[in-house]
Design a protein around this motif. Structure first.
Motif, PDB file in Angstrom:
ATOM      1  N   LYS A 244     -30.793 -22.842  19.209  1.00 56.22           N
ATOM      2  CA  LYS A 244     -31.126 -23.802  18.159  1.00 56.22           C
ATOM      3  C   LYS A 244     -30.386 -25.116  18.359  1.00 56.22           C
ATOM      4  CE  LYS A 244     -32.295 -20.495  14.471  1.00 56.22           C
ATOM      5  NZ  LYS A 244     -31.931 -19.994  13.120  1.00 56.22           N
ATOM      6  N   ARG A 245     -29.144 -25.032  18.802  1.00 58.78           N
ATOM      7  CA  ARG A 245     -28.344 -26.241  18.989  1.00 58.78           C
ATOM      8  C   ARG A 245     -28.955 -27.172  20.028  1.00 58.78           C
ATOM      9  NH1 ARG A 245     -23.185 -28.823  19.028  1.00 58.78           N
ATOM     10  NH2 ARG A 245     -23.712 -30.795  20.063  1.00 58.78           N
ATOM     11  N   LEU A 246     -29.651 -26.625  20.999  1.00 59.66           N
ATOM     12  CA  LEU A 246     -30.221 -27.454  22.053  1.00 59.66           C
ATOM     13  C   LEU A 246     -31.160 -28.520  21.501  1.00 59.66           C
ATOM     14  CD1 LEU A 246     -30.936 -24.737  24.774  1.00 59.66           C
ATOM     15  CD2 LEU A 246     -29.125 -26.470  24.798  1.00 59.66           C
ATOM     16  N   ILE A 247     -31.809 -28.241  20.368  1.00 66.46           N
ATOM     17  CA  ILE A 247     -32.722 -29.236  19.791  1.00 66.46           C
ATOM     18  C   ILE A 247     -32.259 -29.754  18.431  1.00 66.46           C
ATOM     19  CG2 ILE A 247     -34.735 -28.320  21.016  1.00 66.46           C
ATOM     20  CD1 ILE A 247     -35.605 -27.069  18.301  1.00 66.46           C
ATOM     21  N   SER A 248     -31.299 -29.088  17.813  1.00 65.55           N
ATOM     22  CA  SER A 248     -30.907 -29.477  16.450  1.00 65.55           C
ATOM     23  C   SER A 248     -30.331 -30.886  16.385  1.00 65.55           C
ATOM     24  CB  SER A 248     -29.904 -28.476  15.876  1.00 65.55           C
ATOM     25  OG  SER A 248     -28.697 -28.483  16.615  1.00 65.55           O
ATOM     26  N   SER A 249     -29.676 -31.344  17.458  1.00 65.24           N
ATOM     27  CA  SER A 249     -29.105 -32.690  17.450  1.00 65.24           C
ATOM     28  C   SER A 249     -30.176 -33.761  17.301  1.00 65.24           C
ATOM     29  CB  SER A 249     -28.321 -32.942  18.745  1.00 65.24           C
ATOM     30  OG  SER A 249     -27.198 -32.099  18.817  1.00 65.24           O
ATOM     31  N   ALA A 250     -31.396 -33.439  17.757  1.00 62.63           N
ATOM     32  CA  ALA A 250     -32.480 -34.417  17.749  1.00 62.63           C
ATOM     33  C   ALA A 250     -33.377 -34.319  16.518  1.00 62.63           C
ATOM     34  CB  ALA A 250     -33.331 -34.254  19.014  1.00 62.63           C
ATOM     35  N   VAL A 251     -33.067 -33.418  15.603  1.00 61.02           N
ATOM     36  CA  VAL A 251     -33.899 -33.277  14.398  1.00 61.02           C
ATOM     37  C   VAL A 251     -33.705 -34.503  13.507  1.00 61.02           C
ATOM     38  CG1 VAL A 251     -34.294 -31.913  12.317  1.00 61.02           C
ATOM     39  CG2 VAL A 251     -33.841 -30.771  14.494  1.00 61.02           C
ATOM     40  N   ALA A 252     -34.804 -35.031  13.001  1.00 55.96           N
ATOM     41  CA  ALA A 252     -34.748 -36.237  12.167  1.00 55.96           C
ATOM     42  C   ALA A 252     -34.044 -35.961  10.850  1.00 55.96           C
ATOM     43  CB  ALA A 252     -36.162 -36.746  11.906  1.00 55.96           C
ATOM     44  N   SER A 253     -33.268 -36.921  10.403  1.00 56.58           N
ATOM     45  CA  SER A 253     -32.589 -36.827   9.119  1.00 56.58           C
ATOM     46  C   SER A 253     -32.585 -38.204   8.459  1.00 56.58           C
ATOM     47  CB  SER A 253     -31.155 -36.314   9.293  1.00 56.58           C
ATOM     48  OG  SER A 253     -30.365 -37.274   9.970  1.00 56.58           O
ATOM     49  N   VAL A 254     -32.351 -38.206   7.166  1.00 53.36           N
ATOM     50  CA  VAL A 254     -32.318 -39.464   6.416  1.00 53.36           C
ATOM     51  C   VAL A 254     -30.878 -39.926   6.292  1.00 53.36           C
ATOM     52  CG1 VAL A 254     -32.813 -40.563   4.209  1.00 53.36           C
ATOM     53  CG2 VAL A 254     -34.407 -38.894   5.149  1.00 53.36           C
ATOM     54  N   GLU A 255     -30.629 -41.143   6.699  1.00 53.96           N
ATOM     55  CA  GLU A 255     -29.282 -41.716   6.693  1.00 53.96           C
ATOM     56  C   GLU A 255     -29.145 -42.790   5.618  1.00 53.96           C
ATOM     57  OE1 GLU A 255     -26.409 -41.327   7.909  1.00 53.96           O
ATOM     58  OE2 GLU A 255     -25.597 -43.026   9.016  1.00 53.96           O
ATOM     59  N   HIS A 256     -28.065 -42.734   4.852  1.00 54.90           N
ATOM     60  CA  HIS A 256     -27.750 -43.799   3.900  1.00 54.90           C
ATOM     61  C   HIS A 256     -27.036 -44.912   4.673  1.00 54.90           C
ATOM     62  CE1 HIS A 256     -28.316 -40.385   1.185  1.00 54.90           C
ATOM     63  NE2 HIS A 256     -28.442 -41.237   0.191  1.00 54.90           N
ATOM     64  N   VAL A 257     -27.630 -46.081   4.744  1.00 55.55           N
ATOM     65  CA  VAL A 257     -26.984 -47.192   5.459  1.00 55.55           C
ATOM     66  C   VAL A 257     -25.640 -47.502   4.806  1.00 55.55           C
ATOM     67  CG1 VAL A 257     -27.192 -49.580   6.233  1.00 55.55           C
ATOM     68  CG2 VAL A 257     -29.240 -48.131   6.095  1.00 55.55           C
ATOM     69  N   LYS A 258     -25.647 -47.671   3.493  1.00 56.54           N
ATOM     70  CA  LYS A 258     -24.400 -47.738   2.739  1.00 56.54           C
ATOM     71  C   LYS A 258     -24.129 -46.332   2.241  1.00 56.54           C
ATOM     72  CE  LYS A 258     -21.999 -50.003  -1.073  1.00 56.54           C
ATOM     73  NZ  LYS A 258     -22.057 -51.046  -2.132  1.00 56.54           N
ATOM     74  N   PRO A 259     -23.039 -45.698   2.677  1.00 54.80           N
ATOM     75  CA  PRO A 259     -22.789 -44.302   2.318  1.00 54.80           C
ATOM     76  C   PRO A 259     -22.869 -44.041   0.826  1.00 54.80           C
ATOM     77  CG  PRO A 259     -21.215 -45.041   3.959  1.00 54.80           C
ATOM     78  CD  PRO A 259     -21.973 -46.255   3.531  1.00 54.80           C
ATOM     79  N   HIS A 260     -23.438 -42.903   0.490  1.00 55.25           N
ATOM     80  CA  HIS A 260     -23.585 -42.526  -0.913  1.00 55.25           C
ATOM     81  C   HIS A 260     -22.218 -42.447  -1.592  1.00 55.25           C
ATOM     82  CE1 HIS A 260     -24.670 -39.936  -4.392  1.00 55.25           C
ATOM     83  NE2 HIS A 260     -25.820 -40.562  -4.290  1.00 55.25           N
ATOM     84  N   SER A 261     -21.213 -41.997  -0.855  1.00 56.78           N
ATOM     85  CA  SER A 261     -19.874 -41.859  -1.413  1.00 56.78           C
ATOM     86  C   SER A 261     -19.226 -43.200  -1.709  1.00 56.78           C
ATOM     87  CB  SER A 261     -18.973 -41.064  -0.453  1.00 56.78           C
ATOM     88  OG  SER A 261     -18.849 -41.747   0.777  1.00 56.78           O
ATOM     89  N   ARG A 262     -19.796 -44.272  -1.141  1.00 59.90           N
ATOM     90  CA  ARG A 262     -19.271 -45.614  -1.381  1.00 59.90           C
ATOM     91  C   ARG A 262     -20.198 -46.424  -2.275  1.00 59.90           C
ATOM     92  NH1 ARG A 262     -19.507 -48.462   3.064  1.00 59.90           N
ATOM     93  NH2 ARG A 262     -18.003 -49.990   2.312  1.00 59.90           N
ATOM     94  N   GLY A 263     -21.053 -45.718  -3.008  1.00 58.82           N
ATOM     95  CA  GLY A 263     -21.917 -46.396  -3.968  1.00 58.82           C
ATOM     96  C   GLY A 263     -23.308 -46.697  -3.473  1.00 58.82           C
ATOM     97  N   GLY A 264     -23.646 -46.258  -2.281  1.00 59.94           N
ATOM     98  CA  GLY A 264     -24.983 -46.509  -1.751  1.00 59.94           C
ATOM     99  C   GLY A 264     -26.021 -45.660  -2.457  1.00 59.94           C
ATOM    100  N   GLY A 265     -27.163 -46.251  -2.771  1.00 56.97           N
ATOM    101  CA  GLY A 265     -28.221 -45.527  -3.461  1.00 56.97           C
ATOM    102  C   GLY A 265     -29.025 -44.642  -2.539  1.00 56.97           C
ATOM    103  N   SER A 266     -29.812 -43.766  -3.127  1.00 62.20           N
ATOM    104  CA  SER A 266     -30.665 -42.859  -2.349  1.00 62.20           C
ATOM    105  C   SER A 266     -32.121 -43.279  -2.420  1.00 62.20           C
ATOM    106  CB  SER A 266     -30.508 -41.420  -2.852  1.00 62.20           C
ATOM    107  OG  SER A 266     -29.210 -40.940  -2.589  1.00 62.20           O
ATOM    108  N   SER A 267     -32.370 -44.521  -2.767  1.00 65.50           N
ATOM    109  CA  SER A 267     -33.735 -45.040  -2.766  1.00 65.50           C
ATOM    110  C   SER A 267     -34.098 -45.493  -1.356  1.00 65.50           C
ATOM    111  CB  SER A 267     -33.865 -46.204  -3.747  1.00 65.50           C
ATOM    112  OG  SER A 267     -33.059 -47.285  -3.320  1.00 65.50           O
ATOM    113  N   LEU A 268     -35.358 -45.736  -1.128  1.00 67.48           N
ATOM    114  CA  LEU A 268     -35.852 -46.098   0.203  1.00 67.48           C
ATOM    115  C   LEU A 268     -35.143 -47.338   0.736  1.00 67.48           C
ATOM    116  CD1 LEU A 268     -37.970 -45.269   2.327  1.00 67.48           C
ATOM    117  CD2 LEU A 268     -39.563 -46.838   1.228  1.00 67.48           C
ATOM    118  N   SER A 269     -34.725 -48.216  -0.154  1.00 65.83           N
ATOM    119  CA  SER A 269     -34.101 -49.479   0.247  1.00 65.83           C
ATOM    120  C   SER A 269     -32.763 -49.309   0.943  1.00 65.83           C
ATOM    121  CB  SER A 269     -33.920 -50.377  -0.980  1.00 65.83           C
ATOM    122  OG  SER A 269     -35.160 -50.680  -1.562  1.00 65.83           O
TER     123      SER A 269
END
Length: 375
Positions: A244-269
């Motif tokens: 599983k690890r051989l491909i798991s690194s390439a699985v798409a994920s959603v990234e918060h440009v401004k980290p959520h822990s630093r006040g970044g929102g979870s909206s598309l923007s």
């Protein structure tokens, strides 16, 4: 791992240097009869109306097969496709059967995983062994090389020790010695010494030197960037987990440009698509810091290519993205802020129809009514 130098801003108002920032992108022309050139500030004023974070994340994940990783420019595997592969791998208990299943996905594998996969393909008696058997055979020599590299990195900063004040120097030496001891016992990990170095309270010259040590130690071998570290780490894991690890690194994920822990929102923007490996490695780290620690990645070019692909989708009337013309300017703004203006994305090719502009105006009005305007 939460990594945030609280005092970093004191050091010469640090700004990361990113290559190719001034590179202009060609304007994308369309044949829309109703196309209108609208000032960038006008686009950025539109809100991202969302009645919950999950719909925006799921929406973006739907483009995993079309977009490349916004950070690295590498192709990604959708979560649904990965889930299907994982389920099939459960029925492939030996090396050869797993290789047959994963063969067509090697183009998605990241560098270290692809090298490991080549090792599996070249190994003998694959039908009688699984992936763990193969790694266990390689692990002893890999461990020897790994210890040498870890030792070299941990001691590469010894020349900085005399420049530290005595209390800070003693703390750094204690962290280094503990890491060296664990390395000799075969239990050393990269995360712990980095966290402990970051936790040392320092200021002035001491802080400057601590940051230098942290940046150097950030290069300690890890399974994501070093072949021997991968072999040593995963020789302790079962066959299925390795597969599983051989491909798991390439699985798409959603990234918060401004980290959520630093006040970044979870909206598309505030969201972009990146591969799981780089989402996990960045964690809640400020984007400018992540760029500083990974100079081998051309973030500016890759983010610009990602933006160009988004704009093409917006120009496609049949694409679900056509109704989200606000997205490029929103991401441009947050990337600029999170990199201290080191990366300024080019959105000049964005051309919206009057219909799209009217739809966004309606969303702006709707957002003000429900008081959910994205800031």
């Amino acid at each position: 791992m939460k990594v945030s130098f609280n005092q970093t801003s004191q050091i010469n108002n640090y700004r990361p240097v990113v290559n190719n920032l001034q590179k202009e992108e060609p304007t994308i022309r369309t044949n829309y009869a109703e196309c209108s050139a609208v000032p960038s500030a006008y686009y950025a004023s539109f809100c991202n109306v969302s009645f919950g974070a999950k719909p925006d994340m799921e929406f973006l994940l739907g483009f995993a097969d079309r977009f490349k990783c916004a950070y690295t420019g590498l192709p990604m595997i959708s979560k649904s496709k990965a889930k299907t592969i994982y389920e099939k791998l459960e029925k492939r208990p030996n090396a050869q059967s797993a290789i047959n299943l994963l063969q067509h996905l090697q183009g998605y594998m990241h560098e270290i995983e692809s090298i490991v996969f080549d090792i599996f393909k070249a190994s003998s008696h694959k039908n009688k062994r699984d992936f763990q058997d193969i790694l266990l055979e390689l692990a002893p020599k890999s461990l020897e090389r790994l210890k040498l590299r870890q030792f070299d990195v941990l001691n590469s900063t010894n020349k900085l020790l005399p420049t530290l004040s005595e209390p800070v120097r003693e703390q750094v030496i204690a962290v280094r010695n503990e890491a060296l001891t664990k390395m000799e016992n075969g239990t050393f990990g990269r995360k712990e010494p980095l966290e402990k170095i970051k936790a040392i309270k320092a200021k002035g010259r001491d802080l400057v030197q601590i940051i230098k040590i942290y940046r150097k130690w950030y290069g300690l071998p890890a399974s994501s960037n070093d072949l021997d570290a991968f072999i040593v780490s995963y020789s302790k894991r079962p066959h299925l987990q390795i597969a599983k690890r051989l491909i798991s690194s390439a699985v798409a994920s959603v990234e918060h440009v401004k980290p959520h822990s630093r006040g970044g929102g979870s909206s598309l923007s505030n969201l972009v698509l990146v591969s799981a490996q780089f989402n996990n490695s960045r964690s809640s780290m400020p984007l400018w810091e992540y760029i500083m620690l990974n100079p081998q990645i051309d973030f500016a070019a890759n983010l610009q290519n990602y933006m160009n692909e988004v704009i093409k989708e917006i120009h496609d009337k049949k694409s679900p993205f056509s109704g989200r013309g606000y997205y490029p300017e929103k991401i441009k703004k947050v990337v600029s802020e999170e990199t201290n203006t080191a990366i300024e994305l080019n959105t000049d090719s964005l051309r919206l129809t009057n219909k799209q502009i009217h739809e966004m105006a309606y969303l702006q009005k709707l957002g003000s009514v429900f008081r959910i305007i994205d800031k």
